[in-house]
Design a protein around this motif. Structure first.
Motif, short mmCIF file in Angstrom:
data_model
loop_
_atom_site.label_atom_id
_atom_site.label_comp_id
_atom_site.label_asym_id
_atom_site.label_seq_id
_atom_site.Cartn_x
_atom_site.Cartn_y
_atom_site.Cartn_z
N VAL A 280 -24.82 33.11 58.59
CA VAL A 280 -24.89 32.96 60.06
C VAL A 280 -26.33 32.72 60.50
O VAL A 280 -26.62 31.84 61.32
N THR B 177 -27.51 29.15 59.41
CA THR B 177 -26.95 28.09 60.26
C THR B 177 -27.64 28.05 61.61
O THR B 177 -28.00 26.98 62.12
N SER B 178 -27.87 29.22 62.21
CA SER B 178 -28.53 29.28 63.51
C SER B 178 -29.96 28.76 63.43
O SER B 178 -30.42 28.01 64.30
N GLU C 202 -24.40 31.07 70.71
CA GLU C 202 -23.50 30.94 69.56
C GLU C 202 -23.84 31.96 68.49
O GLU C 202 -22.95 32.56 67.88
N ARG D 51 -22.61 35.31 69.62
CA ARG D 51 -21.16 35.38 69.50
C ARG D 51 -20.73 35.56 68.04
O ARG D 51 -19.83 36.35 67.73
N ASN D 52 -21.39 34.83 67.15
CA ASN D 52 -21.05 34.97 65.72
C ASN D 52 -21.37 36.37 65.21
O ASN D 52 -20.62 36.92 64.39
N ASN E 114 -18.71 38.68 66.40
CA ASN E 114 -17.48 38.50 65.63
C ASN E 114 -17.62 39.01 64.20
O ASN E 114 -16.62 39.25 63.52
N THR E 115 -18.87 39.15 63.74
CA THR E 115 -19.10 39.69 62.40
C THR E 115 -19.14 41.20 62.49
O THR E 115 -20.19 41.82 62.60
#
Length: 376
Positions: free
Chosen positions: A75, A78-79, A237, A240-241, A244-245
């Motif tokens: 994560v 990617t960010s 984003e 949010r990730n 969700n993790t």
């Protein structure tokens, strides 16, 4: 319509307004070049930052992939890569803007060159009125001096020849002064006309220059704002990730990917003992005890009656013993794998009621085998 400030504020005694406005136009070209350098430097900074972010994202990808925290690195990587892309996109936009600014600088240089040719006559008028003004001032001083000299000679009673000679000089100074006054008036009229036109031209150039520079700044600001919006979206984003993790999700992911199975080790000894206990109990169930002897014939003798009585008593006691062994409570204890239940079974077998009955040889042997299999 903007107020003609240049037309109103660039005159003065020495007529230096033209020179100030002309150099101000040249400074506009310098400002355009400096703005180009500023944007180029900003693009360089963004490019270096983007490369550093790309390197950082690559480092995050090389971090340990073991443990429950390992998926979080994906994560973060990617960010970080998206942030680097945002800054690279800003670099691309700034480089395009630099091309536009450079084109404007070139066009501005051409426009200034053309303007310089157009205002050349104004420059001549400025020089003419400046030189004429200086000559007029000297002529005026000479005229005053000659006139004063002539009057002084008259008052002092000088000879007529000296007075006439001074009068000729005063007349000549008067004519010269008058000529410069007329010449200055002509130069002044021409200068004012051309200076008014040139001042307005310079103001129009500056207005166009400022408008163009503001457009460049607007494009620059818009590019930066768009990048900030993109960075904000990446940040949202990422948040949010991370939300969700969850902790449970990370634990579950590790369990799914690294789990070694859900079946626990078999209780082999317990099942083995239970199996053998059941077999012994079934064996006990299937034991066929000797049936009670029939009442002996009185003719067969007294000893036979005594033997029959003893046999019936033993048979009855053996059946009582077997019934106790086959009771539901003892069956449950015998099939239990818990040592505690086995101890309860031993305590039950040691009760006075159970020990008062002596089993027959067959039952006793089976019972001993049963206890041996149970490990008692």
């Amino acid at each position: 319509m903007i107020t003609p400030y240049f037309l109103q504020n660039f005159w003065g005694e020495k007529n230096n307004g033209f020179d100030v406005l002309y150099h101000n136009m040249k400074h506009g070209q310098i400002s355009s070049k400096e703005l180009t350098e500023f944007i180029r430097e900003r693009a360089t900074i963004e490019e270096v930052y983007a490369r550093s972010m790309t390197k950082l994202a690559k480092s995050a990808g090389n971090f340990s992939q073991l443990g429950t925290f390992a998926p979080v690195w994906d994560v973060i990587k990617t960010s970080t890569e998206k942030l680097a892309s945002c800054h690279l996109e800003l670099v691309r936009k700034l480089q395009e803007l630099i091309k536009d600014v450079q084109k404007y600088v070139d066009d501005q240089a051409k426009a200034h060159k053309k303007t310089k040719e157009e205002v050349a006559s104004t420059l001549e008028s400025v020089q003419t009125i400046q030189t004429t003004g200086v000559a007029l001032q000297k002529s005026k001083e000479n005229y005053n001096a000659k006139t004063v000299e002539q009057e002084r000679l008259r008052k002092e009673g000088a000879t007529q020849r000296d007075v006439d000679k001074a009068g000729v000089k005063a007349k000549k100074a008067t004519e010269t002064y008058k000529g410069f006054v007329e010449k200055y008036a002509t130069a002044k009229s021409e200068f004012e006309q051309k200076m008014a036109e040139t001042a307005q031209k310079f103001q129009d150039i500056e207005e166009s220059h400022i408008v163009h520079m503001k457009d460049i700044i607007q494009s620059y600001t818009q590019s930066v704002d768009e990048t900030h919006v993109q960075i904000g979206e990446v940040r949202i984003e990422f948040e949010r990730n991370m939300e969700n993790t969850s902790v449970e999700g990370l634990i579950q992911k590790l369990s799914d990917s690294k789990g070694t199975g859900k079946e626990r080790p078999d209780a082999l000894e317990a099942r083995h003992s239970k199996c053998k206990s059941s077999e012994v109990l079934l064996s006990l169930k299937n034991v066929t005890l000797p049936s009670p002897l029939k009442e002996p014939n009185p003719e067969r003798g007294k000893h036979l009656r005594s033997a029959g009585k003893t046999t019936r008593t033993q048979t009855r006691r053996s059946r009582q013993k077997l019934n106790l062994l086959m009771s539901p409570r003892l069956m449950k204890m015998a099939s239990a794998s818990d040592r505690k239940d086995r101890n309860q079974m031993i305590s039950f077998l040691n009760t006075p009621h159970f020990n008062t009955v002596k089993p027959s040889n067959t039952v006793f042997k089976l019972f001993l085998s049963f206890l041996h299999l149970l490990g008692l």
